[in-house]
Design an enzyme around this catalytic site. Sequence first.
Site, PDB file in Angstrom:
ATOM      1  N   LYS A 131      29.140  20.981  12.996  1.00 35.78           N
ATOM      2  CA  LYS A 131      28.804  20.125  11.861  1.00 35.78           C
ATOM      3  C   LYS A 131      29.297  20.731  10.550  1.00 35.78           C
ATOM      4  O   LYS A 131      29.374  21.959  10.412  1.00 35.78           O
ATOM      5  CB  LYS A 131      27.292  19.858  11.823  1.00 35.78           C
ATOM      6  N   LYS A 137      20.033  30.078  12.206  1.00 30.50           N
ATOM      7  CA  LYS A 137      20.074  30.694  10.879  1.00 30.50           C
ATOM      8  C   LYS A 137      19.710  32.177  10.924  1.00 30.50           C
ATOM      9  O   LYS A 137      20.282  32.984  10.195  1.00 30.50           O
ATOM     10  CB  LYS A 137      19.118  29.969   9.918  1.00 30.50           C
ATOM     11  N   LYS A 145      26.815  23.690   4.633  1.00 32.36           N
ATOM     12  CA  LYS A 145      26.942  24.573   3.471  1.00 32.36           C
ATOM     13  C   LYS A 145      27.018  26.021   3.900  1.00 32.36           C
ATOM     14  O   LYS A 145      27.706  26.827   3.294  1.00 32.36           O
ATOM     15  CB  LYS A 145      25.703  24.460   2.558  1.00 32.36           C
TER      16      LYS A 145
HETATM   17  P1  TYM Z   1      19.689  20.023   4.118  1.00 35.84           P
HETATM   18  O1  TYM Z   1      19.574  20.321   2.669  1.00 35.84           O
HETATM   19  O2  TYM Z   1      20.317  21.030   5.008  1.00 35.84           O
HETATM   20  O3  TYM Z   1      20.504  18.682   4.334  1.00 35.84           O
HETATM   21  C1  TYM Z   1      20.154  17.506   3.648  1.00 35.84           C
HETATM   22  C2  TYM Z   1      20.404  16.300   4.533  1.00 35.84           C
HETATM   23  O4  TYM Z   1      21.774  16.214   4.906  1.00 35.84           O
HETATM   24  C3  TYM Z   1      21.879  16.031   6.320  1.00 35.84           C
HETATM   25  N1  TYM Z   1      23.114  16.672   6.787  1.00 35.84           N
HETATM   26  C4  TYM Z   1      24.050  16.061   7.536  1.00 35.84           C
HETATM   27  N2  TYM Z   1      24.141  14.813   8.030  1.00 35.84           N
HETATM   28  C5  TYM Z   1      25.235  14.500   8.744  1.00 35.84           C
HETATM   29  N3  TYM Z   1      26.245  15.377   8.981  1.00 35.84           N
HETATM   30  C6  TYM Z   1      26.209  16.643   8.500  1.00 35.84           C
HETATM   31  N4  TYM Z   1      27.189  17.488   8.722  1.00 35.84           N
HETATM   32  C7  TYM Z   1      25.065  17.028   7.739  1.00 35.84           C
HETATM   33  N5  TYM Z   1      24.693  18.180   7.128  1.00 35.84           N
HETATM   34  C8  TYM Z   1      23.492  17.946   6.560  1.00 35.84           C
HETATM   35  C9  TYM Z   1      20.639  16.696   6.886  1.00 35.84           C
HETATM   36  O5  TYM Z   1      20.338  16.193   8.162  1.00 35.84           O
HETATM   37  C10 TYM Z   1      19.603  16.350   5.847  1.00 35.84           C
HETATM   38  O6  TYM Z   1      19.047  15.078   6.107  1.00 35.84           O
HETATM   39  N6  TYM Z   1      15.303  20.606   6.402  1.00 35.84           N
HETATM   40  C11 TYM Z   1      16.029  19.704   5.523  1.00 35.84           C
HETATM   41  C12 TYM Z   1      15.402  19.545   4.157  1.00 35.84           C
HETATM   42  C13 TYM Z   1      13.993  19.032   4.135  1.00 35.84           C
HETATM   43  C14 TYM Z   1      13.530  17.755   4.533  1.00 35.84           C
HETATM   44  C15 TYM Z   1      12.127  17.731   4.261  1.00 35.84           C
HETATM   45  C16 TYM Z   1      14.134  16.644   5.080  1.00 35.84           C
HETATM   46  C17 TYM Z   1      12.924  19.719   3.682  1.00 35.84           C
HETATM   47  N7  TYM Z   1      11.792  18.933   3.744  1.00 35.84           N
HETATM   48  C18 TYM Z   1      11.362  16.624   4.544  1.00 35.84           C
HETATM   49  C19 TYM Z   1      13.358  15.533   5.357  1.00 35.84           C
HETATM   50  C20 TYM Z   1      11.968  15.525   5.094  1.00 35.84           C
HETATM   51  C21 TYM Z   1      17.421  20.279   5.362  1.00 35.84           C
HETATM   52  O7  TYM Z   1      17.706  21.350   5.793  1.00 35.84           O
HETATM   53  O8  TYM Z   1      18.261  19.552   4.650  1.00 35.84           O
END
Ligand code: TYM
Length: 332
Positions: A195, A112, A198
């Site tokens: 992957k 990032k 967004k």
């Molecule tokens: P975020 O908002 O980027 O993504 C949310 C969830 O979607 C999953 N994900 C995917 N899974 C499969 N294939 C993909 N292409 C794909 N893109 C996204 C992510 O793995 C995620 O589970 N850091 C986290 C947010 C967070 C969090 C937490 C998660 C903050 N605090 C505590 C778990 C526990 C994140 O960036 O999610």
Amino acid sequence: RPRVLSGIQPTADSFHLGNYLGAVRQWVAMQETHDAFYCVVDLHAITVQPDPAELRRRTRIAAAQLFACGLDPERCTVFVQSHVREHSELAWVLICLTGMGEAGRMTQFKDKSAKYGEGAASVGLFTYPILQAADILLYHADEVPVGADQKQHLELTRDLAQRFNHRYGDTFTLPKPAIPKEVEKITDLQDPTSKMSKSSSSPQGILDLLEQPGPLRKKVMRAVTDTGSEVVADEENKPGVTNLLRIQSALTGTPIPELEARYAGQGYGTFKKDVAEAVIETFTPIRERTEKLLADEHELDRLLAIGAERAGAVARATMEKVRDRVGFLPRV
Ligand code: TYM
């Protein structure tokens, strides 16, 4: 019941298929079997300085989508991270237990921050995974349902829990990631070895949950497929077709070998048409429910207040213990 916690960022106008299959669909299933806490992580979102009005709008859209996907406020706790101040408070304590080198090894930060100039990414982006650890540890989560990209952050969370427990006495539960098979990494339709994301995918490579059937169909039909014409799963040589097979299988509940047999000798066209229909069939009711929920902001905010109340009670109890363990003087 075992406890789960997970979070999702309000950084776009819609969740995408990767978020849905990698995470949110598991969240919905787990509310039946677990004591479940799910948050919209707006504190994480400000690591990249979004416009304030935009952040507020997207936070509501994210919450509405979660309810529309099937999270039920009677069965689980859905809340906005910034409504529970203890997330920031515990994050600070954990930041003080994290080594600079340890934080510097996080690959998501490296990816990032690469978009910014040398040294221009925020310190918040650097400490992002530590705030995530705080989210999880505050609730003593046993399991964390996430996609594969979160594996390293979960390892850091376990390390920090262990370090805290060792130093200050047993306080935190060591959480395990719950990563779904086959759909742990949904890939970009235009670039099927990266992957779906967004921030890095082109709009043509992403299927958005709130998108209309027309554009969804177009994107699936134009998805990059591979040389040859056989519909077979082969990660190495046919990443595009394999991604579509995984999507189709996850959305319809049909095992991949059965799909391979069904489309044998038919070429990619029929197959893609069916994938598009499966996507549209899943997304349309979710989009319609989301629109309805967003029409009544007052009710949406009320549901989130209930979630914040329940989450806050757990978080306050944990933080009280942490304050004592760390040695902060009680305020009388
Ligand atoms: P975020 O908002 O980027 O993504 C949310 C969830 O979607 C999953 N994900 C995917 N899974 C499969 N294939 C993909 N292409 C794909 N893109 C996204 C992510 O793995 C995620 O589970 N850091 C986290 C947010 C967070 C969090 C937490 C998660 C903050 N605090 C505590 C778990 C526990 C994140 O960036 O999610």
